[in-house]
Scaffold this motif. Structure first.
Motif, PDB file in Angstrom:
ATOM      1  N   LEU A 108       0.595  -1.503   0.037  1.00 46.23           N
ATOM      2  CA  LEU A 108      -0.093   0.171  -0.084  1.00 46.23           C
ATOM      3  C   LEU A 108       1.113   1.265  -0.131  1.00 46.23           C
ATOM      4  O   LEU A 108       0.357   2.384  -0.342  1.00 46.23           O
ATOM      5  N   VAL A 109       2.056   0.978   0.583  1.00 46.40           N
ATOM      6  CA  VAL A 109       3.301   2.532   0.650  1.00 46.40           C
ATOM      7  C   VAL A 109       3.289   2.713  -0.749  1.00 46.40           C
ATOM      8  O   VAL A 109       3.228   3.238  -1.382  1.00 46.40           O
ATOM      9  N   GLN A 149      -6.258   7.928  -0.614  1.00 39.41           N
ATOM     10  CA  GLN A 149      -7.890   7.602  -0.058  1.00 39.41           C
ATOM     11  C   GLN A 149      -8.068   6.573  -0.040  1.00 39.41           C
ATOM     12  O   GLN A 149      -9.407   5.874   0.483  1.00 39.41           O
ATOM     13  N   MET A 150      -7.155   5.534  -0.379  1.00 33.65           N
ATOM     14  CA  MET A 150      -7.817   3.480  -0.306  1.00 33.65           C
ATOM     15  C   MET A 150      -7.159   3.879   1.636  1.00 33.65           C
ATOM     16  O   MET A 150      -8.132   2.631   2.502  1.00 33.65           O
ATOM     17  N   VAL A 151      -6.607   4.753   1.921  1.00 31.02           N
ATOM     18  CA  VAL A 151      -6.430   4.138   3.369  1.00 31.02           C
ATOM     19  C   VAL A 151      -7.768   4.439   4.157  1.00 31.02           C
ATOM     20  O   VAL A 151      -8.397   4.134   5.003  1.00 31.02           O
ATOM     21  N   GLU A 196       1.265  -0.890  11.655  1.00 29.48           N
ATOM     22  CA  GLU A 196       2.297  -0.450  10.526  1.00 29.48           C
ATOM     23  C   GLU A 196       2.479   0.803   9.626  1.00 29.48           C
ATOM     24  O   GLU A 196       2.709   0.778   9.300  1.00 29.48           O
ATOM     25  N   LEU A 197       1.653   0.747   9.483  1.00 34.05           N
ATOM     26  CA  LEU A 197       0.622   0.981   8.024  1.00 34.05           C
ATOM     27  C   LEU A 197       0.963   2.812   8.278  1.00 34.05           C
ATOM     28  O   LEU A 197       1.957   3.124   7.373  1.00 34.05           O
ATOM     29  N   ALA A 198       0.168   3.704   9.704  1.00 32.52           N
ATOM     30  CA  ALA A 198       0.179   4.127  10.137  1.00 32.52           C
ATOM     31  C   ALA A 198       2.162   4.899  10.152  1.00 32.52           C
ATOM     32  O   ALA A 198       2.581   5.837  10.776  1.00 32.52           O
ATOM     33  N   GLU A 199       2.610   4.349  10.752  1.00 33.68           N
ATOM     34  CA  GLU A 199       4.506   3.771  10.724  1.00 33.68           C
ATOM     35  C   GLU A 199       4.827   4.419   9.450  1.00 33.68           C
ATOM     36  O   GLU A 199       6.058   5.469   9.398  1.00 33.68           O
ATOM     37  N   SER A 215      -2.223   4.043  18.616  1.00 30.51           N
ATOM     38  CA  SER A 215      -0.547   3.849  17.857  1.00 30.51           C
ATOM     39  C   SER A 215      -0.783   4.690  16.832  1.00 30.51           C
ATOM     40  O   SER A 215       0.308   5.483  16.949  1.00 30.51           O
ATOM     41  N   ILE A 216      -2.112   4.797  15.950  1.00 31.06           N
ATOM     42  CA  ILE A 216      -1.894   5.616  15.030  1.00 31.06           C
ATOM     43  C   ILE A 216      -2.510   7.134  15.343  1.00 31.06           C
ATOM     44  O   ILE A 216      -1.721   8.244  14.620  1.00 31.06           O
TER      45      ILE A 216
END
Length: 1418
Positions: free
Chosen positions: A257-258, A268-270, A301-304, A334-335
């Motif tokens: 996704l990154v 926008q997918m997030v 992990e995506l937010a990191e 975490s986010i």
């Protein structure tokens, strides 16, 4: 093939049937035997025709696809080879066509068909390979085992997969939509490619690092499909599905996704994915922990990686904070933390970003108190990360620190661990400075506040100018000329024309100016404006602005100091709670607490020294990690110095250790000695440090003080514990300095010198060593100097450390000297000579038997020396002399054996023939005889030593100590004559040491010693004697055993020091089996509720250790319960529950629980008060019940049924049954519980029936009382018969006082009725047994009463019967008494008589119980 359209379908069978005339249909499928030849033909055709071959050979490759599992590995690979080599050629053809100007529709349609066919085959073959590589269930369903599909030899799936997905990526990146007409790629084609990509993601191996490129290619394909071909919705649903079912997908999806966000801008997918996850039912997330864990890991992990993509969906994430799933709460928090750290940190934030940052940090503060420990722990970890990134705002530093301090008392170990770690990071990253001294910060804050106050006062005293607001006071001078009314202009002109302007208006306030304008006094206001404008032009205000700037800076400084002081105060407040973590049972708590105190000490937090000292005791921990952490902490604080040069560094290390020693207690010194010994053994304390210690001790270094010299000597003593050569090689230095001139002036130095010299002695006397133990002759300089100091220091009364030195010196002489008794005999003689000489000098010639006048301090010191000599003489004889005798005997035996062996060797050749069984037996017998002789010799030596101790040391009158014994006894026996506390303390301790030597002397003076113990007002004397009692109990247990209750009584001493000492001594004696445990252990149990926390903690620790000694605690538990619930003990009910709750839980064995249940139930039947019943029922509720325990309740139900009516019994029973029902699901146990519940209900119902009977009897009494009295003689006769019946029953059956049913129950105090008067009190029957004549007289007196008095008596009788409602016998007796009063003769006598005739044997016991219970109740 011309004109036919290839339709992509999810089901392969659809290609075998046509749904429209123009659809391509597979005409023939080939068998696995025909396919090898057909595949070769297809490959040849591809080599010749290119990608067009697929139009004629699609059926062949489709057949291979359909029969993929039936084909051999080589045939599968051949089919894959044809398809995989077609895709690069296809990409080339499509690219060439797109770059050309050929717009022929037929050509485009043919190319689309070729593309769809090749891509279809490629994707489905790839999916088949992926399915084959996965672990699937085996064919044997019963076995339940899983097996792996065979791996192709020579076929590299990872390489082929990477080639295929890369080829698809290249194809999709081309504008292939132009091939379609209209230029829209059909959705089936998009789904075909995407499904192949998703199938690859299902493989667990995709999470490996080596396949990172494959993952990027997969998501490049998916990204292109989402961006160009409207695959966004399908992508969202498929990703959610993958995350729900596959744990390994989350990291790959994050990376992909990154990649999509970076290459295609799909941020926008997030938001859409977060929205889809938010649509999942919260209850499903709470139940399905695996899927919620995958969602949380993906989002975190995506937010990191891309925190900015989550800013638009903050509101969607906030919903998860209120859900039941703790993993989703952790993910949302975490986010938020990642957004703050990466996007909203720094000093250049605008107001909107600051508000957003505060909005995101608020949940992090709130969830520090989350109900789930994982969330609290995760929140603390997030604050830890924020602190490391310096992302915590300054205004939240103190609040975070305060809330973190509250988490130190959390019940979960991980939360406490993370809280301590966060405290450490907050201290290390605090913005207030490298030091946090609270007192300095407080003083500086107060001074700056005073300075600010002065500045404000100065600025407030200056005259302030009037600031005119044009909106309120009117226009300015320019606006007056341009816009105001003519009247105002005229007024202004008139003011300008005036020569003398009135200046009084310049002093008007703003309100007054407004009033003038409202009153149209323009001229007056104009004068003020004109003068004010002139003054403003003449007097500018920069100085005032500069002054306000200084005040603002001062305000900022004061605010900074306030924040820093509050921060330091919070750190100081956390120290006591972290100190408690040092005593935790979890190693993680201890390690983090040690790290905290080291950090706090480095920041100059003064109270941190409390924890630094307390952690010293952890050096004795059994955990190696804890011991290592303590050593590393002290090395970091005291030994790892940054000074340049080894000499300077050594000086700093020694100075730090000396400062630590100077403030340490005896326990801390012992722990520090162990720590330094460990450092010496590991080489962490270099030799140069030891050299500096010697220089400081001898004061060779300049500017060394006496205190530093003594501290250096103590350090050397500690070093000698690990390396004794440090002392043995420098004995001369120790003697010349410590026992020389400096020692004669400083007994503390002399005492420390003797302690250092004692390190040369062996720790244990060895009996198997041939060499003599190391001892010095009596003329050695060590003993000469010690002897001199002992004698000459006797009269140096100004040094109070003489006794301490004397004790150590006597120990040194007895440990290292030969014939120490001779040395100490000379010392005592010289001391006595000094006493006699000083007394003679003071009072002239002394008469015989005259009393000596001796200073109290001198006599005290003599007692100290004499007592220590007696004790050391005992140890010398019992240990050293006995060991030496055994060693010498062993040496003699070895020499005799060697001599006899040599003789046997000489005669061996001559006596060889004589050797037979008989001589062998004789040799064996002689060997056994030798062993017996050795044992007898040991017994003789022990008996010899015992006789000396018993008759020649303190008794007999022939030794110095026996001559001093009468004086010791005299001082202890006459406290009024010798009131000095120090003298009496020394005399009592000396007496105890004398008693340790001889059992005869001990038995003679035990009473005196215990008298001193109980009656001495000084707590020091009582504490010393309690310790002495422990030693006496070890040496003479039979003599001390009768006095054990006196020792237990010290647990009730007024002094907490004595109580603490007694508890310590008794704990040592009991845990080491040196004293018999009896009922007095209940006194130790009461210490659990002692106000002194140290005593209560020691008591709890004792019982926890005592419970580990087999059945020891179980054996004494009944005695503890009986003594504590005894009314004479007067233990409060709340205290009783606290004590028993802490002790009974230590009994864990089922058999012990069952036996205790039975014993408590039996004692319940014999309880005398309701309070006892409640206490015993509470004890029952603390035990764990099983099937056998429940049967005990049924077996002894009669003991419980009598107490059912008492308060709290039924409730406790029901609570026990409810708890047991929840703990066990066995049908047998549930049946027992139902049976017990039925018995409870039956007993309760019986009580209610009996109460109804009583109410009816009372109603009958009232009715009969209202009737006229016509038959007094008949009533008299009824009472006589009733009395005769009771007497006859008493004769037939005696009472059983031991049975619980016949135990008397004390009555509660009677409440006075408002109708009662003097005559009613006299009419109450209080005699246990009455005769018939007495009852007749009572009845006659009753006949004379009026109706109101009779009703009053009946009410009293009914109240008494209610109190004893638990017994049916008492109620029936009450009924009989009531009916007798009412005059119904037949009701009372006829029915019992008829029953007696029918079955007389069955009637005697119940009626006996009735009469007995009635009399006891009366």
């Amino acid at each position: 093939m011309d004109g036919l359209e290839f339709v992509i379908s999810e089901n392969k069978e659809d290609l075998l049937h046509s749904s429209s005339p123009n659809q391509y249909v597979v005409e023939q499928t080939y068998s696995k035997h025909e396919l090898p030849g057909k595949l070769r033909d297809a490959y040849v055709s591809f080599s010749r025709q290119g990608t067009v071959y697929i139009l004629t050979h699609f059926d062949t490759l489709f057949s291979a696809l359909v029969k993929f599992d039936e084909l051999a590995l080589s045939q599968q690979n051949d089919a894959w080879k044809v398809v995989s080599q077609s895709i690069p050629q296809l990409i080339s053809d499509v690219n060439k066509h797109l770059n050309s100007d050929d717009n022929n529709p037929e050509t485009c349609k043919e190319l689309v068909t070729i593309t769809k066919m090749i891509v279809y085959l490629l994707c489905l073959f790839l999916q088949n390979y992926e399915t084959r590589s996965l672990v699937v269930p085996g064919s044997d369903a019963k076995s339940g085992r899983k097996k792996k599909k065979p791996v192709d030899d020579g076929f590299d799936l990872e390489a082929e997969r990477n080639f295929a997905i890369t080829s698809l990526d290249h194809l999709i990146q081309l504008p292939i939509h132009k091939l379609w007409s209209p230029p829209v790629v059909e959705q089936e084609f998009v789904n075909l490619v995407s499904n192949a990509c998703y199938k690859i993601l299902e493989n667990p191996s995709i999470s490996h690092v080596r396949l990172k490129g494959t993952v990027e290619s997969v998501f490049r394909v998916i990204g292109a499909l989402v961006k160009r071909y409207n695959h966004g919705l399908g992508f969202q649903l498929k990703i959610i599905q993958l995350l729900q079912h596959f744990e390994h997908v989350a990291p790959a999806c994050v990376h992909g996704l990154v990649t999509m966000i970076e290459l295609f801008g799909c941020s926008q997918m997030v938001v859409e994915l977060v929205r889809e996850i938010g649509k999942v039912d919260p209850h499903d997330l709470a139940r399905d922990t695996s899927s919620s864990r995958n969602y949380a890991a993906f989002l975190s992990e995506l937010a990191e990686r891309v925190p900015s993509a989550f800013i638009p969906c903050i509101s969607l994430l906030s919903v998860h904070l209120e859900e039941e799933s703790f993993t989703m709460r952790n993910s949302a928090l975490s986010i938020f933390a990642e957004i703050v750290m990466q996007e909203l940190s720094g000093e250049d934030l605008d107001e909107r970003k600051r508000e957003l940052r505060d909005q995101l940090l608020d949940p992090l503060l709130e969830h520090l108190h989350d109900v789930h420990s994982f969330v609290r722990s995760k929140t603390l970890q997030l604050w830890h990360k924020l602190s490391l990134k310096h992302a915590i705002p300054l205004n939240l530093q103190h609040k975070v620190l305060t809330m973190t301090t509250g988490r130190l008392n959390d019940k979960t170990g991980t939360v406490r661990k993370n809280a301590v770690q966060l405290l450490i990071v907050l201290m290390q990253g605090n913005p207030y400075g490298e030091r946090l001294p609270l007192e300095e910060l407080g003083a500086k804050k107060e001074s700056e506040e005073a300075k600010l106050k002065e500045m404000l006062e100065v600025s407030g005293n200056q005259p302030q100018r009037i600031q005119v607001d044009p909106s309120k006071c009117g226009p300015t001078k320019t606006e007056l000329w341009n816009a105001m009314e003519p009247e105002i202009l005229v007024a202004i002109h008139e003011v300008f024309d005036e020569e003398d302007i009135d200046m009084s208006m310049s002093e008007l306030t703003n309100e007054e100016v407004i009033q003038q304008l409202n009153a149209c006094n323009y001229k007056r206001v104009a004068r003020m404006f004109i003068t004010e404008d002139d003054e403003e032009q003449e007097d500018p205000q920069p100085p005032q602005e500069e002054e306000s700037k200084e005040i603002g800076q001062q305000r900022m400084l004061v605010m900074f100091l306030k924040d820093s002081h509050a921060f330091a105060s919070s750190v100081y407040a956390a120290i006591p709670m972290v100190c408690q973590l040092l005593c935790s049972k979890q190693t993680s708590d201890i390690l983090e607490a040690i790290d905290f105190f080291v950090t706090a000490f480095e920041f100059d937090v003064l109270d941190a020294m409390q924890g630094v000292r307390r952690m010293l005791s952890l050096i004795w921990s059994s955990e190696e990690d804890v011991k290592k952490a303590v050593v590393n902490a002290y090395k970091r604080l005291y030994m790892n110095m940054e000074a340049t040069g080894s000499k300077r560094r050594a000086l700093q290390v020694v100075s730090n250790l000396s400062a630590l020693i100077s403030l340490s207690t005896q326990g801390e010194l012992a722990s520090l000695e162990e720590l330094i010994a460990m450092c010496v053994k590991s080489g962490d304390l270099p030799k140069i440090c030891i050299q500096v210690m010697w220089e400081k001790f001898s004061m060779a270094l300049p500017d060394t003080t006496e205190e530093e010299s003594r501290s250096a000597l103590m350090l050397l003593t500690m070093v000698a514990s690990a390396e004794v050569q440090v002392v043995t090689s420098n004995v001369n230095v120790l003697v010349s300095v410590g026992l020389g001139e400096r020692g004669s002036k400083d007994f503390r130095l002399a005492h420390l010198t003797c302690a250092a010299l004692l390190k040369m002695a062996p720790t244990k006397a060895a009996t198997d060593c041939k060499e003599q133990p190391m001892r010095f002759p009596p003329t050695n300089e060590i003993f000469e100097c010690s002897k001199k100091l002992l004698v000459e220091g006797l009269t140096r009364l100004e040094d109070v450390h003489y006794s301490q030195f004397a004790t150590t010196s006597v120990s040194l002489i007895y440990t290292l000297a030969e014939h120490p008794d001779m040395i100490m005999g000379d010392v005592l003689k010289e001391m006595c000579a000094i006493v006699y000489k000083s007394s003679r000098d003071q009072s002239g010639n002394l008469m015989e038997n005259a009393e000596l006048e001796v200073p109290t301090t001198v006599l005290t010191r003599i007692f100290v020396v004499a007592g220590q000599v007696a004790l050391r003489q005992l140890i010398h004889l019992d240990v050293h002399v006995y060991s030496e005798l055994r060693r010498r005997a062993r040496v003699r035996e070895e020499k005799q054996e060697e001599t006899s062996k040599q003789k046997r060797n000489l005669l061996q050749s001559a006596s060889r023939r004589r050797v037979s069984t008989r001589p062998q037996q004789e040799q064996c017998e002689s060997g056994e005889d030798d062993e017996l002789v050795g044992a007898v010799a040991d017994d003789d030596e022990a008996e010899y030593v015992r006789k000396i101790c018993e008759s020649e040391i303190v008794t007999g009158g022939h030794s110095l100590l026996s001559s001093m014994a009468p004086l010791v006894i005299l001082v202890n026996s006459n406290p009024a004559k010798y009131p000095d506390p120090s003298l009496r303390a020394a005399a009592s301790l000396c007496l105890a040491e004398f008693m340790l030597v001889s059992p005869q002397f001990c038995s003679q003076h035990l009473r005196l010693l215990f008298t001193v113990l109980e009656k001495s007002p000084e707590e020091v004397i009582r504490s010393n004697l309690v310790i002495a009692m422990g030693d006496l109990n070890f040496r003479f247990p039979n003599l001390i055993e009768p006095w054990t209750p006196n020792l237990y009584s010290r647990l009730r001493d007024d002094s907490p020091i004595v109580k603490r000492t007694t508890l310590n001594v008794l704990s040592h004696l009991i845990l080491n089996d040196m004293v018999k445990v009896k009922g007095q252990i209940s006194d130790i149990a009461l210490c659990v509720i002692d106000p002194d926390t140290r005593i209560s903690s020691m008591s709890r620790m004792f019982f926890s250790e005592f419970a580990r000694k087999g059945n020891a605690l179980y054996n004494v538990m009944p005695d503890i319960i009986s003594r504590l619930c005894d009314p004479e003990a007067a233990v409060a009910e709340e205290n009783f529950r606290v004590v028993l709750k802490g002790i009974i839980v230590l009994i864990q064995k089922d058999k012990q629980n069952e036996s205790l249940v039975e014993k408590i139930i039996l004692r319940l039947g014999a309880s005398r008060t309701e309070r006892q019943s409640r206490d015993l029922m509470y004890c029952l509720s603390l035990l764990s019940f099983n099937e056998r325990s429940l049967r005990r309740i049924l077996e002894h139900w009669n003991c419980i049924s009598d107490k059912i009516h008492e308060e709290g019994v039924v409730e406790t029973l029901n609570a026990i049954l409810t708890t047991t029902k929840k703990a066990f699901a066995k049908q047998e146990i549930r049946g027992l519980i139902d049976e017990i519940e039925a018995k409870i209900q039956e007993t309760v119902d019986a009580d209610q029936d009996e109460q109804q009977v009583v109410r009816k009897a009372q109603a009958t009494q009232v009715t009969k009382a209202q009737a006229p009295k016509n038959k007094p003689k008949r009533k008299q006769r009824a009472k006589d018969l009733d009395s005769e019946e009771e007497v006859s029953m008493d004769d037939d059956e005696p009472e059983m006082p031991g049975h619980p049913a016949h135990l008397g129950t004390p009555h509660s105090p009677n409440k006075k009725s408002p109708l009662r008067h003097g005559r009613n009190i006299r009419k109450k029957i209080a005699i246990p047994q009455v005769s018939s004549d007495d009852e007749s007289s009572v009845e006659e007196e009753k006949d004379d009463d009026d109706d109101s008095e009779k009703e009053d008596r009946k009410a009293q009788l009914a109240a008494k019967s209610k109190k004893n409602m638990g017994s049916t016998r008492s109620i029936r007796a009450t009924r009989r008494q009531t009916e007798a009063d009412s005059g119904s003769d037949q009701d009372v006598f006829i029915k019992p008589a008829s029953r007696g005739k029918l079955n007389p044997g069955k009637n005697k016991l119940p009626e006996k119980k009735k009469s007995t219970t009635t009399r006891s109740r009366r």
